[in-house]
Design a protein around this motif. Structure first.
Motif, mmCIF file in Angstrom:
data_model
loop_
_atom_site.group_PDB
_atom_site.id
_atom_site.type_symbol
_atom_site.label_atom_id
_atom_site.label_comp_id
_atom_site.label_asym_id
_atom_site.label_seq_id
_atom_site.Cartn_x
_atom_site.Cartn_y
_atom_site.Cartn_z
ATOM 1 N N ALA A 1 33.478 52.874 77.744
ATOM 2 C CA ALA A 1 33.035 53.717 78.848
ATOM 3 C C ALA A 1 31.538 53.943 78.703
ATOM 4 O O ALA A 1 31.003 53.989 77.587
ATOM 5 N N GLY A 2 30.855 54.046 79.812
ATOM 6 C CA GLY A 2 29.423 54.290 79.789
ATOM 7 C C GLY A 2 28.956 54.837 81.120
ATOM 8 O O GLY A 2 29.667 54.757 82.129
ATOM 9 N N THR A 3 27.778 55.398 81.120
ATOM 10 C CA THR A 3 27.201 55.927 82.347
ATOM 11 C C THR A 3 25.818 55.334 82.560
ATOM 12 O O THR A 3 25.169 54.873 81.625
ATOM 13 N N SER A 4 25.370 55.366 83.806
ATOM 14 C CA SER A 4 23.993 54.994 84.075
ATOM 15 C C SER A 4 23.100 56.133 83.581
ATOM 16 O O SER A 4 23.553 57.266 83.405
ATOM 17 N N ALA B 1 26.753 45.898 79.593
ATOM 18 C CA ALA B 1 25.532 46.704 79.510
ATOM 19 C C ALA B 1 24.943 46.861 80.910
ATOM 20 O O ALA B 1 24.618 45.869 81.566
ATOM 21 N N LEU B 2 24.799 48.090 81.349
ATOM 22 C CA LEU B 2 24.198 48.397 82.639
ATOM 23 C C LEU B 2 22.702 48.603 82.423
ATOM 24 O O LEU B 2 22.298 49.325 81.511
ATOM 25 N N SER B 3 21.879 47.958 83.252
ATOM 26 C CA SER B 3 20.429 48.067 83.094
ATOM 27 C C SER B 3 19.979 49.515 83.285
ATOM 28 O O SER B 3 20.655 50.306 83.950
ATOM 29 N N PRO B 4 18.836 49.889 82.707
ATOM 30 C CA PRO B 4 18.366 51.275 82.806
ATOM 31 C C PRO B 4 18.211 51.779 84.248
ATOM 32 O O PRO B 4 18.440 52.949 84.512
ATOM 33 N N ASP B 5 17.878 50.888 85.179
ATOM 34 C CA ASP B 5 17.741 51.294 86.576
ATOM 35 C C ASP B 5 19.049 51.129 87.358
ATOM 36 O O ASP B 5 19.080 51.345 88.571
ATOM 37 N N ALA B 6 20.125 50.737 86.674
ATOM 38 C CA ALA B 6 21.469 50.559 87.243
ATOM 39 C C ALA B 6 21.519 49.505 88.344
ATOM 40 O O ALA B 6 22.400 49.531 89.186
ATOM 41 N N ARG B 7 20.608 48.527 88.312
ATOM 42 C CA ARG B 7 20.619 47.452 89.307
ATOM 43 C C ARG B 7 21.302 46.191 88.824
ATOM 44 O O ARG B 7 21.663 45.331 89.626
ATOM 45 N N PHE B 8 21.473 46.041 87.506
ATOM 46 C CA PHE B 8 22.043 44.817 86.942
ATOM 47 C C PHE B 8 23.077 45.147 85.869
ATOM 48 O O PHE B 8 22.917 46.095 85.110
#
Length: 160
Positions: free
Chosen positions: A16-19, A56-63
């Motif tokens: 589990a993870g969040t942006s 892994a979700l990119s720091p800006d949550a775009r990728f």
């Protein structure tokens, strides 16, 4: 997902993870795949097929960068629409993580940690050439258990 509102029980997830902005919650369940919610809404299935080995979700949550158990390699797609598949690295690689600024992806190949630059400035992401950072065996580190701190340093466990 700012800490207000009703408490919702999340069943036991493999991951589990969040942006960083708290807008997206991603969960990966056994045989149920990756799901995400936006601003606490109902969970939607992510349009990426397969059982994930690393996400892994990119720091800006775009990728979204990911590895699959069924296919060797490191891949990335736009998130949440899952368009623009890019093969970032080949072979059996695991545990992708983004750099704090979102310009690099880190991943393990065996006991070796690598970094690959990701150019997203043009709007069409392009992977550069990977470089070896270090070997966990040489440093007595526990391979594949790591994180990247806000200042860019790696946080890892060292064997006794």
């Amino acid at each position: 997902m700012d800490g207000t509102g009703e408490t919702t029980r999340i069943r036991s997830a493999l991951w589990a993870g969040t942006s960083r902005d708290g807008r997206y919650l991603l969960t990966h369940y056994w045989k149920d795949g990756l799901r995400y919610s936006i601003d606490g809404s109902a969970k939607e299935p992510a349009p990426i097929a397969g059982e994930f080995d690393g996400i892994a979700l990119s720091p800006d949550a775009r990728f979204l960068a990911y590895t699959l158990t069924s296919e060797p390699g490191l891949f990335m797609k736009r998130f949440p629409e899952a368009t623009g598949l890019i093969a970032v690295a080949s072979g059996h690689v695991t545990k992708p993580l983004w750099s704090v600024d979102g310009n690099e992806l880190f991943y393990w190949k065996g006991d070796t940690l690598l970094a690959i630059p990701i150019d997203v400035a043009s709007g069409e992401p392009k992977a550069g050439t990977a470089r070896v950072l270090f070997s966990a065996a040489d440093q007595r580190l526990v391979a594949q258990q790591y994180d990247v701190a806000v200042d860019g340093r790696f946080l890892m466990l060292q064997k006794a």
